[in-house]
Write a protein that holds these residues in place. Structure first.
Motif, PDB file in Angstrom:
ATOM      1  N   ALA A 227       0.797  -1.214   0.060  1.00 23.38           N
ATOM      2  CA  ALA A 227       0.000   0.095  -0.084  1.00 23.38           C
ATOM      3  C   ALA A 227       0.984   1.247  -0.006  1.00 23.38           C
ATOM      4  O   ALA A 227       1.851   1.196   0.770  1.00 23.38           O
ATOM      5  CB  ALA A 227      -0.627  -0.091   1.134  1.00 23.38           C
ATOM      6  N   ASN A 228       0.639   2.255  -0.759  1.00 22.87           N
ATOM      7  CA  ASN A 228       1.636   3.144  -0.841  1.00 22.87           C
ATOM      8  C   ASN A 228       1.156   4.537   0.112  1.00 22.87           C
ATOM      9  O   ASN A 228       1.811   5.628  -0.248  1.00 22.87           O
ATOM     10  CB  ASN A 228       1.935   3.749  -2.301  1.00 22.87           C
ATOM     11  CG  ASN A 228       0.588   4.124  -2.840  1.00 22.87           C
ATOM     12  OD1 ASN A 228      -0.414   4.004  -2.489  1.00 22.87           O
ATOM     13  ND2 ASN A 228       0.590   4.060  -4.249  1.00 22.87           N
ATOM     14  N   ARG A 229       0.501   4.391   1.047  1.00 23.61           N
ATOM     15  CA  ARG A 229      -0.229   5.632   1.824  1.00 23.61           C
ATOM     16  C   ARG A 229       1.044   6.366   2.388  1.00 23.61           C
ATOM     17  O   ARG A 229       0.875   7.396   2.680  1.00 23.61           O
ATOM     18  CB  ARG A 229      -1.034   5.233   2.968  1.00 23.61           C
ATOM     19  CG  ARG A 229      -2.442   4.645   2.130  1.00 23.61           C
ATOM     20  CD  ARG A 229      -3.385   4.865   3.151  1.00 23.61           C
ATOM     21  NE  ARG A 229      -4.773   4.064   2.530  1.00 23.61           N
ATOM     22  CZ  ARG A 229      -5.702   3.903   3.300  1.00 23.61           C
ATOM     23  NH1 ARG A 229      -5.941   4.242   4.447  1.00 23.61           N
ATOM     24  NH2 ARG A 229      -6.918   3.227   2.917  1.00 23.61           N
ATOM     25  N   LEU A 230       1.970   5.590   2.816  1.00 28.08           N
ATOM     26  CA  LEU A 230       3.073   6.415   3.725  1.00 28.08           C
ATOM     27  C   LEU A 230       4.466   6.571   2.816  1.00 28.08           C
ATOM     28  O   LEU A 230       5.553   6.956   3.321  1.00 28.08           O
ATOM     29  CB  LEU A 230       3.753   5.672   4.874  1.00 28.08           C
ATOM     30  CG  LEU A 230       2.708   6.085   6.213  1.00 28.08           C
ATOM     31  CD1 LEU A 230       1.399   5.572   6.218  1.00 28.08           C
ATOM     32  CD2 LEU A 230       3.172   5.236   7.330  1.00 28.08           C
ATOM     33  N   ASP A 231       4.117   6.636   1.540  1.00 26.75           N
ATOM     34  CA  ASP A 231       5.196   6.883   0.472  1.00 26.75           C
ATOM     35  C   ASP A 231       6.085   8.264   0.663  1.00 26.75           C
ATOM     36  O   ASP A 231       5.409   9.450   1.176  1.00 26.75           O
ATOM     37  CB  ASP A 231       4.595   7.089  -0.886  1.00 26.75           C
ATOM     38  CG  ASP A 231       5.021   6.083  -1.612  1.00 26.75           C
ATOM     39  OD1 ASP A 231       5.206   4.977  -0.966  1.00 26.75           O
ATOM     40  OD2 ASP A 231       4.340   5.875  -2.992  1.00 26.75           O
ATOM     41  N   GLY A 232       7.286   8.266   0.885  1.00 28.19           N
ATOM     42  CA  GLY A 232       8.136   9.294   1.255  1.00 28.19           C
ATOM     43  C   GLY A 232       8.265   9.580   2.781  1.00 28.19           C
ATOM     44  O   GLY A 232       8.849  10.647   3.222  1.00 28.19           O
ATOM     45  N   LEU A 233       7.486   9.050   3.512  1.00 34.03           N
ATOM     46  CA  LEU A 233       7.687   9.250   5.079  1.00 34.03           C
ATOM     47  C   LEU A 233       8.628   8.384   5.667  1.00 34.03           C
ATOM     48  O   LEU A 233       9.134   7.036   5.204  1.00 34.03           O
ATOM     49  CB  LEU A 233       6.168   9.017   5.704  1.00 34.03           C
ATOM     50  CG  LEU A 233       5.378  10.024   6.083  1.00 34.03           C
ATOM     51  CD1 LEU A 233       4.855  10.783   4.536  1.00 34.03           C
ATOM     52  CD2 LEU A 233       3.942   9.728   6.423  1.00 34.03           C
ATOM     53  N   THR A 234       9.351   8.952   6.789  1.00 34.25           N
ATOM     54  CA  THR A 234      10.277   8.259   7.687  1.00 34.25           C
ATOM     55  C   THR A 234       9.586   7.677   8.832  1.00 34.25           C
ATOM     56  O   THR A 234       9.393   8.656   9.544  1.00 34.25           O
ATOM     57  CB  THR A 234      11.497   8.841   7.849  1.00 34.25           C
ATOM     58  OG1 THR A 234      11.957   9.593   6.437  1.00 34.25           O
ATOM     59  CG2 THR A 234      12.626   8.341   8.486  1.00 34.25           C
TER      60      THR A 234
ATOM     61  N   ARG B 159       5.415  -1.858   4.551  1.00 39.75           N
ATOM     62  CA  ARG B 159       4.170  -2.382   3.553  1.00 39.75           C
ATOM     63  C   ARG B 159       3.409  -1.194   3.307  1.00 39.75           C
ATOM     64  O   ARG B 159       2.635  -1.193   2.166  1.00 39.75           O
ATOM     65  CB  ARG B 159       3.158  -3.274   4.224  1.00 39.75           C
ATOM     66  CG  ARG B 159       3.796  -4.776   4.139  1.00 39.75           C
ATOM     67  CD  ARG B 159       2.764  -5.870   4.343  1.00 39.75           C
ATOM     68  NE  ARG B 159       3.725  -7.225   4.531  1.00 39.75           N
ATOM     69  CZ  ARG B 159       3.415  -8.190   5.082  1.00 39.75           C
ATOM     70  NH1 ARG B 159       2.296  -8.418   6.045  1.00 39.75           N
ATOM     71  NH2 ARG B 159       4.256  -9.551   5.065  1.00 39.75           N
ATOM     72  N   MET B 160       3.371  -0.116   4.025  1.00 35.50           N
ATOM     73  CA  MET B 160       2.706   1.226   3.974  1.00 35.50           C
ATOM     74  C   MET B 160       3.485   1.985   3.037  1.00 35.50           C
ATOM     75  O   MET B 160       3.027   3.237   2.741  1.00 35.50           O
ATOM     76  CB  MET B 160       2.419   1.650   5.322  1.00 35.50           C
ATOM     77  CG  MET B 160       1.243   0.940   6.034  1.00 35.50           C
ATOM     78  SD  MET B 160      -0.439   0.651   5.316  1.00 35.50           S
ATOM     79  CE  MET B 160      -1.031   2.243   5.736  1.00 35.50           C
ATOM     80  N   GLY B 161       4.591   1.800   2.660  1.00 34.83           N
ATOM     81  CA  GLY B 161       5.543   2.497   1.642  1.00 34.83           C
ATOM     82  C   GLY B 161       6.461   3.401   2.359  1.00 34.83           C
ATOM     83  O   GLY B 161       7.104   4.251   1.638  1.00 34.83           O
ATOM     84  N   ALA B 162       6.610   3.492   3.696  1.00 32.16           N
ATOM     85  CA  ALA B 162       7.490   4.415   4.299  1.00 32.16           C
ATOM     86  C   ALA B 162       8.945   3.722   4.315  1.00 32.16           C
ATOM     87  O   ALA B 162       9.226   2.775   4.143  1.00 32.16           O
ATOM     88  CB  ALA B 162       6.976   4.611   5.936  1.00 32.16           C
ATOM     89  N   ASP B 163       9.659   4.711   4.531  1.00 32.04           N
ATOM     90  CA  ASP B 163      11.218   4.259   4.690  1.00 32.04           C
ATOM     91  C   ASP B 163      11.472   4.067   6.286  1.00 32.04           C
ATOM     92  O   ASP B 163      10.860   4.982   7.050  1.00 32.04           O
ATOM     93  CB  ASP B 163      12.074   5.619   4.426  1.00 32.04           C
ATOM     94  CG  ASP B 163      11.950   5.922   2.747  1.00 32.04           C
ATOM     95  OD1 ASP B 163      11.907   4.887   1.872  1.00 32.04           O
ATOM     96  OD2 ASP B 163      11.671   7.112   2.672  1.00 32.04           O
ATOM     97  N   VAL B 164      11.767   2.993   6.622  1.00 35.92           N
ATOM     98  CA  VAL B 164      11.888   2.466   7.806  1.00 35.92           C
ATOM     99  C   VAL B 164      13.150   2.168   8.633  1.00 35.92           C
ATOM    100  O   VAL B 164      13.839   1.798   7.570  1.00 35.92           O
ATOM    101  CB  VAL B 164      11.078   1.175   8.161  1.00 35.92           C
ATOM    102  CG1 VAL B 164      11.002   0.732   9.722  1.00 35.92           C
ATOM    103  CG2 VAL B 164       9.754   1.418   7.591  1.00 35.92           C
ATOM    104  N   VAL B 165      13.533   2.972   9.566  1.00 36.42           N
ATOM    105  CA  VAL B 165      14.895   2.970  10.246  1.00 36.42           C
ATOM    106  C   VAL B 165      14.842   2.419  11.340  1.00 36.42           C
ATOM    107  O   VAL B 165      14.020   2.682  12.459  1.00 36.42           O
ATOM    108  CB  VAL B 165      15.480   4.217  10.203  1.00 36.42           C
ATOM    109  CG1 VAL B 165      16.923   4.363  10.571  1.00 36.42           C
ATOM    110  CG2 VAL B 165      15.310   5.008   8.683  1.00 36.42           C
TER     111      VAL B 165
END
Ligand code: ASP
Length: 325
Positions: free
Chosen positions: A51-58, A80-86
């Motif tokens: 899912a791309n709801r969090l595209d571009g979010l960290t 899965r939501m599209g975020a960059d996860v650190v």
């Protein structure tokens, strides 16, 4: 889906900036989170899970205490939501060099995280960080205090198996004293109208239970009679200061969930455990692995859906989703 609590008119937005605990949430707010989580269960069962709801979010997962399933679950949920996860592990962080928690929080904030997920060994540490940062904070377990996403994933599991949680008799047995899982579940399940029984040897029963709407037992067999759900807890020796039980063997004799003992509960009673399990201590393998009764792997599955929903909902304001500004 539960029917006993209606969503109030106009309440289409979760009215909190953070998810620090279940205490204080209204029934409709919990049901809203569960309803939103439900939609991700199907996606998670498909071969393509994006899912791309969090595209571009960290999203930063800052874990100051060990974790396997919660950390992985938040990481998978964010991805899965599209975020960059650190992921930040305390062992490799400046905490080891003596940095204060507040300085760490200010540092994470300066990196412009869009959501911070925190696990910490001290109750209240998550609140402290939430007060210092500009983005939503999600509590992934703080000391003995709360573990809200665990309670939500447990509630989602129960709801999908049993329907309405209201009116169910749910027994939580084990090291209640040191358990943030027990505390969050007590808040969640009583808020949703379940009859909650809490069972433990007397030294593992916190005094605060007097102020919660639960029935307290020290006799597990009595607590089990008529239970629709039996939730077992691990002995959290890492939080124990001194001896609370005579021996694991004696504990198992009195408080271990065996196949024979489970027969005292309702014939369709569910068996739950947040993990990690100590097989042969609080739960026997033939109960934990009984596919008809045990929901332990389903709980893990629901955890990802719940965390996807929480990350989505808490970032709606910053993403400018209509109705959430
Ligand atoms: N995983 C749960 C927690 O982090 C339960 C446990 O550790 O026993 O609290």
């Amino acid at each position: 889906m539960a029917t006993s609590h209606q969503f109030p008119a106009g309440s289409d937005a979760f009215p909190h900036n953070h998810l620090l605990g279940i205490a204080g949430l209204q029934p409709w707010e919990i049901l809203f989170l569960l309803k939103e989580a439900e939609q991700w269960v199907d996606l998670n069962r498909k071969s393509s899970k994006h899912a791309n709801r969090l595209d571009g979010l960290t999203v930063i997962n800052a874990f100051f205490e060990n974790s396997t399933r919660t950390l992985l679950s938040f990481e998978i949920a964010g991805k899965r939501m599209g975020a960059d996860v650190v992921n930040m592990h305390a062992a490799q962080s400046s905490i080891k060099k003596g940095e204060t928690l507040i300085d760490t929080a200010v540092t994470l904030n300066a990196m412009k995280a869009d959501a911070i997920v925190i696990r910490h060994g001290s109750s209240g540490a998550v609140q402290l960080i939430a007060d210092k940062v500009d983005c939503p904070v999600l509590n992934a377990g703080d000391g003995r205090h709360e573990h809200p996403t665990q309670a939500l994933l447990d509630a989602l599991t129960i709801q999908r198996r049993k329907g309405d949680i209201s009116g169910l008799t749910i027994t939580i047995c084990g090291d209640v004293m040191h358990s943030r899982v027990a505390r969050s579940n007590i808040y969640c399940l009583t808020t949703l109208g379940a009859k909650v029984r809490v069972c433990a040897p007397a030294p593992l029963l916190p005094v605060a239970l007097d102020r919660m709407s639960v029935e307290v037992f020290t006799d597990f067999d009595r607590a089990l009679a008529g239970s629709d759900v039996v939730m077992m807890l691990r002995l959290q020796s890492e939080r124990m200061n001194g001896d609370f039980i005579p021996s694991p063997r004696e504990y198992h004799h009195l408080y271990g969930l065996t196949k024979e003992r489970l027969q005292l509960a309702d014939a369709d009673a569910l068996v739950m455990h947040p993990g990690p399990m100590n097989r042969g201590v609080e739960i026997d393998s033939d109960v934990a692995d009984d596919v008809d009764r045990s929901t332990i792997t389903e709980q893990v599955e629901m955890g990802v859906a719940v965390r996807m929903a929480c990350l989505d909902i808490l970032t709606r304001r910053s993403r400018g989703v209509e109705g959430w500004a």
